[in-house]
Design an enzyme around this catalytic site. Structure first.
Site, PDB file in Angstrom:
ATOM      1  N   CYS A  41      47.616  33.384  33.380  1.00  0.00           N
ATOM      2  CA  CYS A  41      47.440  34.247  32.094  1.00  0.00           C
ATOM      3  C   CYS A  41      46.778  33.452  30.958  1.00  0.00           C
ATOM      4  CB  CYS A  41      47.853  35.674  32.001  1.00  0.00           C
ATOM      5  SG  CYS A  41      47.841  36.309  33.881  1.00  0.00           S
ATOM      6  N   HIS A  90      35.648  36.803  48.197  1.00  0.00           N
ATOM      7  CA  HIS A  90      34.443  36.340  47.983  1.00  0.00           C
ATOM      8  C   HIS A  90      34.839  34.647  47.413  1.00  0.00           C
ATOM      9  CE1 HIS A  90      29.774  35.740  46.505  1.00  0.00           C
ATOM     10  NE2 HIS A  90      30.747  34.954  45.390  1.00  0.00           N
ATOM     11  N   ASP A 146      41.359  40.647  38.489  1.00  0.00           N
ATOM     12  CA  ASP A 146      42.381  39.388  38.482  1.00  0.00           C
ATOM     13  C   ASP A 146      42.213  38.464  38.583  1.00  0.00           C
ATOM     14  OD1 ASP A 146      44.145  38.206  35.745  1.00  0.00           O
ATOM     15  OD2 ASP A 146      44.980  40.252  35.661  1.00  0.00           O
TER      16      ASP A 146
END
Length: 332
Positions: free
Chosen positions: A21, A143, A71
């Site tokens: 992050c 994906h 996320d």
């Protein structure tokens, strides 16, 4: 960097400019980018873009809201399986931070297919699947794109009762602040990227689900919470206090640290994302004379898959401060 061999021969953090992050777009820049996109008028949208909460919430019938989040990030550790576990726990956290239950997830992958072999990706996906199974959440498809940097995460759908959401705009003054995981993983992850030294304590806390903490908060009647991730403890506290129209006082000595974080701070393993977090919050911050710049950098440390920051007391977790009438943050 090596480009051939078994999955264990790759230092994944070396293939990315940032890790976890800490590679987020800085909060000030992000808010500028999405400015003007909020204010949706659909009455069934319970939580949208307005206050930058952890997930979207839409009422689909009486007593049932659907939560949606996504996320993903670049490698935060070199071990492919652990990276997958961390990314999955981090994505699930957005649902738990809203008081919800994740019900389905899909994988999101960017992969440098001409550089890293697909068996490394298989390990990443295996780690994500194992954590999702711990959460009782099926992972169905996803994906992929061919991408210069390896990237992995999940889009997660959850459910919650519309009247029992944990929101970042629902904090009231005069309540304790509870933190459900120690901080400092950003420092340890940056040390890992620079030196290869693995922190088992950091991996353990990043792979832990926030499920039990969220359930305890709901059982305690809590209405306001958020999770602590890339914007650091100070950044996420500032966002929640601002959205709720309250101030907050943080007790530095009460904030728990991951084992080894203090030493990593002393040795200077501070990420650029952490420094940007502090720069963003500083105009809204008052620090006591005893609080050092290193203290503030620690509190701004960019977390990956951090704990919940809860307005109210949650049994079994440390109280680190309180909300107050007014605005801004005070660290003492």
């Amino acid at each position: 960097m090596e480009t051939a061999g078994t999955p264990t021969e790759f230092r994944l953090t070396g293939y990315a400019h940032g890790g976890g992050c800490a590679c987020k777009i800085p909060p000030g820049e992000l808010e500028e980018a999405v400015r003007g996109l909020g204010g949706q008028t659909n009455p069934e949208v319970l939580v949208g873009l307005d206050d930058g909460d952890d997930a979207a919430a839409v009422r689909i019938q009486d007593g049932l809201a659907v939560l949606s989040t996504a996320d993903f990030f670049t490698p935060v550790v070199d071990d492919a399986y652990d990276w997958g576990r961390i990314a999955a726990a981090n994505a699930m956290s957005d649902i738990y931070a809203m008081g919800g239950t994740p019900v389905v997830a899909i994988n999101l992958v960017g992969w440098p297919r001409g550089i890293l072999p697909l068996e490394v990706l298989t390990e990443v996906l295996r780690g994500g699947l194992d954590v999702a199974q711990l959460a009782g959440t099926p992972v169905i498809g996803g994906h992929t794109i061919d991408n210069p940097e390896p990237t992995y995460g999940m889009a997660v759908t959850g459910t919650a009762h519309p009247d029992r959401l944990l929101r970042n705009d629902a904090a009231q003054a005069g309540l304790p602040l509870t933190l459900t995981k120690p901080i400092g993983v950003g420092l340890l992850n940056n040390r890992h990227k620079q030196t290869g030294e693995v922190s088992e304590a950091a991996v353990e806390t990043m792979t832990a689900l926030n499920r039990d903490a969220a359930a305890a908060a709901l059982a305690a009647g809590i209405t306001a919470a958020t999770d602590v991730t890339g914007f650091g403890l100070l950044g996420h506290l500032h966002k929640m206090a601002r959205a709720s129209g309250v101030g907050a006082v943080l007790d530095r000595s009460a904030v728990p640290l991951v084992d080894g974080a203090a030493e990593a701070l002393r040795d200077g393993y501070i990420s650029g994302g952490t420094r940007r977090n502090l720069d963003w919050v500083r105009p809204h911050l008052t620090a006591a004379a005893s609080i050092t710049e290193d203290d503030l950098l620690l509190l701004a440390d960019a977390q990956t898959s951090g704990g919940l920051l809860v307005v109210g007391e949650v049994p079994g977790y440390p109280v680190i401060g309180e909300t107050v009438v007014g605005s801004g943050l005070t660290v003492c």
